[in-house]
Design a protein around this motif. Structure first.
Motif, PDB file in Angstrom:
ATOM      1  N   LEU A 119     -12.445 -15.876  24.007  1.00 27.46           N
ATOM      2  CA  LEU A 119     -11.987 -16.270  22.663  1.00 27.46           C
ATOM      3  C   LEU A 119     -11.876 -15.057  21.753  1.00 27.46           C
ATOM      4  O   LEU A 119     -10.914 -14.923  20.983  1.00 27.46           O
ATOM      5  CB  LEU A 119     -12.971 -17.275  22.063  1.00 27.46           C
ATOM      6  CG  LEU A 119     -12.816 -18.733  22.497  1.00 27.46           C
ATOM      7  CD1 LEU A 119     -14.000 -19.557  22.027  1.00 27.46           C
ATOM      8  CD2 LEU A 119     -11.517 -19.325  21.939  1.00 27.46           C
ATOM      9  N   CYS A 120     -12.859 -14.166  21.859  1.00 31.27           N
ATOM     10  CA  CYS A 120     -12.876 -12.962  21.023  1.00 31.27           C
ATOM     11  C   CYS A 120     -11.594 -12.146  21.218  1.00 31.27           C
ATOM     12  O   CYS A 120     -10.922 -11.761  20.251  1.00 31.27           O
ATOM     13  CB  CYS A 120     -14.115 -12.137  21.370  1.00 31.27           C
ATOM     14  SG  CYS A 120     -14.344 -10.659  20.374  1.00 31.27           S
ATOM     15  N   LYS A 121     -11.222 -11.915  22.480  1.00 32.57           N
ATOM     16  CA  LYS A 121     -10.027 -11.112  22.774  1.00 32.57           C
ATOM     17  C   LYS A 121      -8.747 -11.855  22.380  1.00 32.57           C
ATOM     18  O   LYS A 121      -7.784 -11.243  21.890  1.00 32.57           O
ATOM     19  CB  LYS A 121     -10.004 -10.747  24.253  1.00 32.57           C
ATOM     20  CG  LYS A 121     -11.082  -9.747  24.645  1.00 32.57           C
ATOM     21  CD  LYS A 121     -10.933  -9.275  26.074  1.00 32.57           C
ATOM     22  CE  LYS A 121     -11.277 -10.358  27.062  1.00 32.57           C
ATOM     23  NZ  LYS A 121     -11.245  -9.874  28.469  1.00 32.57           N
ATOM     24  N   ALA A 122      -8.743 -13.160  22.576  1.00 28.95           N
ATOM     25  CA  ALA A 122      -7.546 -13.931  22.216  1.00 28.95           C
ATOM     26  C   ALA A 122      -7.361 -13.983  20.700  1.00 28.95           C
ATOM     27  O   ALA A 122      -6.238 -13.845  20.193  1.00 28.95           O
ATOM     28  CB  ALA A 122      -7.660 -15.348  22.783  1.00 28.95           C
ATOM     29  N   TYR A 123      -8.457 -14.181  19.969  1.00 29.22           N
ATOM     30  CA  TYR A 123      -8.369 -14.195  18.506  1.00 29.22           C
ATOM     31  C   TYR A 123      -7.902 -12.844  17.967  1.00 29.22           C
ATOM     32  O   TYR A 123      -7.201 -12.771  16.952  1.00 29.22           O
ATOM     33  CB  TYR A 123      -9.726 -14.540  17.888  1.00 29.22           C
ATOM     34  CG  TYR A 123     -10.109 -16.003  17.970  1.00 29.22           C
ATOM     35  CD1 TYR A 123      -9.179 -17.008  17.711  1.00 29.22           C
ATOM     36  CD2 TYR A 123     -11.407 -16.390  18.281  1.00 29.22           C
ATOM     37  CE1 TYR A 123      -9.521 -18.348  17.777  1.00 29.22           C
ATOM     38  CE2 TYR A 123     -11.776 -17.726  18.352  1.00 29.22           C
ATOM     39  CZ  TYR A 123     -10.831 -18.699  18.106  1.00 29.22           C
ATOM     40  OH  TYR A 123     -11.183 -20.026  18.164  1.00 29.22           O
ATOM     41  N   ARG A 124      -8.286 -11.771  18.638  1.00 28.97           N
ATOM     42  CA  ARG A 124      -7.875 -10.443  18.205  1.00 28.97           C
ATOM     43  C   ARG A 124      -6.346 -10.347  18.121  1.00 28.97           C
ATOM     44  O   ARG A 124      -5.794  -9.659  17.270  1.00 28.97           O
ATOM     45  CB  ARG A 124      -8.411  -9.389  19.174  1.00 28.97           C
ATOM     46  CG  ARG A 124      -8.127  -7.950  18.778  1.00 28.97           C
ATOM     47  CD  ARG A 124      -8.596  -7.001  19.879  1.00 28.97           C
ATOM     48  NE  ARG A 124      -9.996  -7.221  20.223  1.00 28.97           N
ATOM     49  CZ  ARG A 124     -10.569  -6.735  21.326  1.00 28.97           C
ATOM     50  NH1 ARG A 124      -9.842  -6.037  22.205  1.00 28.97           N
ATOM     51  NH2 ARG A 124     -11.841  -6.963  21.564  1.00 28.97           N
TER      52      ARG A 124
ATOM     53  N   PRO B 164      -6.999 -12.625  13.988  1.00 34.24           N
ATOM     54  CA  PRO B 164      -7.954 -11.514  13.899  1.00 34.24           C
ATOM     55  C   PRO B 164      -9.191 -11.806  13.056  1.00 34.24           C
ATOM     56  O   PRO B 164     -10.260 -11.243  13.310  1.00 34.24           O
ATOM     57  CB  PRO B 164      -7.121 -10.381  13.284  1.00 34.24           C
ATOM     58  CG  PRO B 164      -5.709 -10.733  13.575  1.00 34.24           C
ATOM     59  CD  PRO B 164      -5.644 -12.220  13.566  1.00 34.24           C
ATOM     60  N   ASP B 165      -9.049 -12.685  12.065  1.00 35.04           N
ATOM     61  CA  ASP B 165     -10.204 -12.953  11.197  1.00 35.04           C
ATOM     62  C   ASP B 165     -11.315 -13.719  11.915  1.00 35.04           C
ATOM     63  O   ASP B 165     -12.447 -13.806  11.424  1.00 35.04           O
ATOM     64  CB  ASP B 165      -9.773 -13.730   9.953  1.00 35.04           C
ATOM     65  CG  ASP B 165      -9.059 -15.035  10.285  1.00 35.04           C
ATOM     66  OD1 ASP B 165      -8.220 -15.022  11.195  1.00 35.04           O
ATOM     67  OD2 ASP B 165      -9.361 -16.059   9.636  1.00 35.04           O
ATOM     68  N   LEU B 166     -11.006 -14.278  13.104  1.00 35.04           N
ATOM     69  CA  LEU B 166     -12.032 -15.016  13.854  1.00 35.04           C
ATOM     70  C   LEU B 166     -12.677 -14.187  14.971  1.00 35.04           C
ATOM     71  O   LEU B 166     -13.625 -14.644  15.606  1.00 35.04           O
ATOM     72  CB  LEU B 166     -11.426 -16.283  14.473  1.00 35.04           C
ATOM     73  CG  LEU B 166     -10.964 -17.369  13.504  1.00 35.04           C
ATOM     74  CD1 LEU B 166     -10.486 -18.587  14.274  1.00 35.04           C
ATOM     75  CD2 LEU B 166     -12.096 -17.764  12.555  1.00 35.04           C
ATOM     76  N   GLU B 167     -12.160 -12.987  15.188  1.00 35.63           N
ATOM     77  CA  GLU B 167     -12.667 -12.183  16.296  1.00 35.63           C
ATOM     78  C   GLU B 167     -14.160 -11.907  16.164  1.00 35.63           C
ATOM     79  O   GLU B 167     -14.932 -12.101  17.115  1.00 35.63           O
ATOM     80  CB  GLU B 167     -11.911 -10.846  16.377  1.00 35.63           C
ATOM     81  CG  GLU B 167     -12.417  -9.954  17.504  1.00 35.63           C
ATOM     82  CD  GLU B 167     -11.759  -8.579  17.492  1.00 35.63           C
ATOM     83  OE1 GLU B 167     -12.184  -7.734  18.303  1.00 35.63           O
ATOM     84  OE2 GLU B 167     -10.836  -8.353  16.674  1.00 35.63           O
ATOM     85  N   LYS B 168     -14.608 -11.469  14.981  1.00 36.12           N
ATOM     86  CA  LYS B 168     -16.013 -11.130  14.787  1.00 36.12           C
ATOM     87  C   LYS B 168     -16.911 -12.356  14.894  1.00 36.12           C
ATOM     88  O   LYS B 168     -18.043 -12.271  15.376  1.00 36.12           O
ATOM     89  CB  LYS B 168     -16.207 -10.436  13.438  1.00 36.12           C
ATOM     90  CG  LYS B 168     -15.714  -9.000  13.413  1.00 36.12           C
ATOM     91  CD  LYS B 168     -16.462  -8.147  14.446  1.00 36.12           C
ATOM     92  CE  LYS B 168     -15.966  -6.714  14.454  1.00 36.12           C
ATOM     93  NZ  LYS B 168     -16.641  -5.912  15.516  1.00 36.12           N
TER      94      LYS B 168
END
Length: 727
Positions: A685-690, A694-698
């Motif tokens: 999920l982290c890589k996909a959100y990036r 992008p605001d959900l990556e962290k």
């Protein structure tokens, strides 16, 4: 829990069946006098030949064999002698009857051979009449030949209380001693030694001088800690020091020894007070300064739960066995009544997922691991057969019995820590001391271990790293879910945690430290639960069989749902699971479409919402599909699929799906069933959100970090483990 139980494997079951037949054969001789008993000379000759053969074999195999598997068994339980020696009558070897505990009697024996050590310390012994027999002493000190010679060297004189004469598997006879308090070691100048065995005056003086020299050596160069560790009798050390440590200015050595004994009993606050007093009166004692710093660090751990986990990892991989010098932290939890479940562990305040509930040092830990540090030495394993419970295990269980029996025998103040644990229907002896010696019921200890033992790896972090390197299709193999370990230990506080398949806590290990963290947000007064056995999809009947050992049935939401699920539905899920695995070679658009349809079909077999009943047959295939989307660089599908994995395990998440409004946070409203592979799910999920949000990556990274912390016990190694992923 997680110990290497091989009871269902035919090869090992045959050992059990053979042993039970031998026991029946022996029982048929009960009450009879031994027939054709060998003479003293015959026994000594046979024993010495066997001793030489074992020595030669050990030399030949020392460099060739890395794993040594021994076999031992737990005999039918019998009580230790509960009577004073003054109330016992003396008997001779010739008076003994087979398979009989000679209650109210005692033997005086002298060893006439060097000892050998296998599962017990053994030597040929004689009585005053010159009759001889084999003596077997179980659960004695550390398992090495040096200790064996010190315990039962040639010429050692002992009293055996209420001797138990056995017909052994090889047809010979032997006296078996399972309880430490049933054996009394006599110096040769003791008044109870027969006159024919007493030392002369010169020998007596030499013996005294030898012990004086040895005792002085323990304190050479202020090596008090080594002296105390030599015997591990911390209770006795404190008792001996109590009267002299209250003087206006106690001796430097006295204070140091007291501090060391308190530290070994994990009484760190008292230890610090003694060391502070020592530092004031003896400011030049640099060793005390170092010990005070160490004790302060242990006290901080004990009271705050603040550990340097990377340091713990380094110590665990350096030490063999990995017994760490760290304190137990008991967090916001307490032991309370849990109704029909006996006692349980409950929260004392609200906690969040990932919070540390307990970081406990093992009361005793038997290390038997074939990886990393263990590769530096031969791996010694024991096949422990218990005919009373029809179980066979491989690993450190036999050693664990010895470790705990010895620890309690040496330090009776610790007895309640173990004896208060669940021991089923076993009836304790009810006597804690006879003739000034602690009475430790070995069979009570064995029963407590069988119901409270934890199998454990050297490091949960190491196991996690190994597992993530496996092929993705292995995630769908239910058989891979249950990990089994040779090493094992007893963690008393953790033993109060009851089982639930849909649990709210998870344990992990670093050396002999167990880390327990919450897997969900919990309200005050919530009972903490974790798995005794990993729940396997469609495995209700088999799962309930495993719980029979503890005498309960799991009635969690998942078990209730599986119990009421029609067999035809379970069979359909199994067929779909088999069909699912057929479409990975090669991976094409058509095969992915087929996989998607199979997953949808599995989901249709469930009627209860996943937020109430996690779907064990669904989450792993869904995660495999997620990884296929990652490989094909389809971030939107990765997000949908990864969230579906979490949803299948009972997670309720808001704000993470697409399409979405930028700036809307992602929130876990309900944490579900935690599986180790969810760390990877969050990282996907982290890589996909990036790429698309992008605001959900962290936020996804933070949830990955919390999940990782639960799985391996800490998050200090998170960045190092996923350095390439987080770039």
């Amino acid at each position: 829990m997680d110990t290497h139980n091989v009871s269902s494997i035919p090869e090992y079951m045959q050992y059990l069946l053979t042993l039970k037949q031998n026991l029946r054969n022996a029982e048929s001789c009960k009450g009879q006098h031994p027939k054709d008993r060998k003479s003293r000379d015959q026994l000594v000759l046979r024993f010495m030949l066997q001793l030489m053969m074992r020595s030669d074999l050990a030399n030949v195999r020392r460099d060739e064999v890395r794993t040594n598997l021994r076999t031992t068994f737990v005999p039918l339980p019998y009580s230790p002698c509960l009577n004073s020696l003054l109330d016992l009558a003396k008997v001779m070897i010739n008076d003994l009857l087979l398979e009989t505990h000679h209650r109210g009697k005692f033997l005086v024996l002298r060893s006439v051979t060097p000892p050998t050590r296998m599962n017990a310390i053994m030597a040929v012994v004689e009585d005053e009449d010159g009759d001889a027999i084999l003596l077997q002493l179980y659960y004695q000190e550390e398992e090495d030949e040096r200790a064996a010679k010190e315990i039962l060297g040639e010429g050692t004189i002992v009293i055996v209380k209420e001797p138990y004469l056995k017909l052994m598997s090889d047809g010979e006879y032997g006296i078996r001693v399972d309880h430490l308090s049933d054996i009394i070691f006599l110096p040769r100048y003791d008044g109870r030694v027969p006159k024919c065995w007493k030392l002369g005056l010169a020998e007596r003086t030499a013996s005294v001088n030898t012990w004086k020299t040895k005792g002085n050596g323990y304190f050479k160069e202020c090596n008090y800690h080594a002296a105390i560790e030599q015997t591990k009798r911390f209770d006795a050390a404190l008792s001996d020091l109590e009267s002299v440590s209250i003087a206006p200015k106690p001796a430097e050595k006295v204070l140091f020894r007291k501090a060391q004994a308190l530290s070994s009993l994990q009484r760190y606050r008292e230890c610090c007070e003694v060391l502070k007093f020592l530092r004031m009166d003896y400011p030049n004692n640099m060793e005390a300064k170092g010990e005070l710093s160490r004790a302060i660090n242990r006290l901080l751990e004990q009271e705050s739960g603040k550990y340097k986990f990377k340091q713990l990892h380094a110590e665990a991989f350096k030490l063999c066995p990995p017994h760490l010098d760290h304190a137990t932290y008991v967090g916001p939890v307490t032991v309370k009544d849990s109704g029909s479940r006996g006692r349980g562990l409950f929260t004392t305040k609200a906690v969040k997922a990932g919070d540390l509930l307990l970081c406990e040092k093992a009361f005793a830990h038997a290390f038997a691991d074939d990886t990393t540090a263990a590769s530096r030495q031969k791996l010694d394993l024991t096949l422990l057969i218990n005919p009373g419970t029809d179980t066979v295990t491989i690993g450190g269980r036999a050693e664990l019995i010895q470790l705990i029996v010895q620890k309690l025998y040496r330090n009776p103040s610790l007895m309640p820590v173990i004896t208060d644990l669940h021991h089923g229907s076993y009836m304790p002896a009810g006597v804690s001391e006879v003739d000034g010696t602690a009475v430790v019921d070995t069979f009570l200890v064995e029963r407590i271990i069988s119901l409270n033992v934890f199998g454990c790896p050297l490091s949960s972090h190491q196991i996690y790293l190994r597992d993530i390197e496996e092929e993705v299709t292995q995630k769908t193999n239910a058989e891979e879910a249950g990990k089994k370990f040779y090493s094992c230990g007893i963690w008393p506080m953790a033993s109060y945690i009851n089982h639930c398949c849909y649990c709210n806590a998870q344990r992990s290990f670093i050396g002999d430290m167990m880390v327990v963290r919450a897997t969900q947000d919990l309200e005050p007064n919530t009972e903490i639960t974790f798995w005794y056995h990993t729940p396997v999809a469609n495995g209700y009947d088999e799962r309930q069989k495993r719980f029979q050992h503890w005498g309960f049935k799991c009635d969690c939401a998942m078990c209730k749902d599986e119990q009421t699920t029609k067999k035809s539905v379970s069979a359909k899920r199994n067929r779909l699971g088999v069909d699912f695995k057929k479409h990975f070679h090669p991976i094409t658009a058509a095969s992915i479409a087929k996989i998607e349809s199979i997953i949808a079909a599995i989901a249709d077999t469930y009627s209860q919402p996943a937020s109430k009943v996690p779907r064990l047959c669904l989450w792993a295939p869904q995660l495999v599909l997620t990884e296929l989307y990652v490989r094909r660089k389809q971030p939107a599908k990765v997000i949908d699929s990864a969230l579906a994995v979490l949803a299948a395990l009972g997670y309720v998440i808001e704000g993470g799906s697409l399409p979405r409004t930028v700036g809307t946070p992602m929130v876990i409203k309900q944490w579900g069933l935690l599986e180790d592979s969810l760390v990877e799910c969050w990282l996907h999920l982290c890589k996909a959100y990036r790429l698309v949000a992008p605001d959900l990556e962290k936020q996804a990274e933070q949830y990955a970090r919390i999940t990782y912390k639960i799985v391996v016990g800490e998050d200090e190694t998170f960045d190092e483990t996923f350095r390439n992923v987080l770039k």
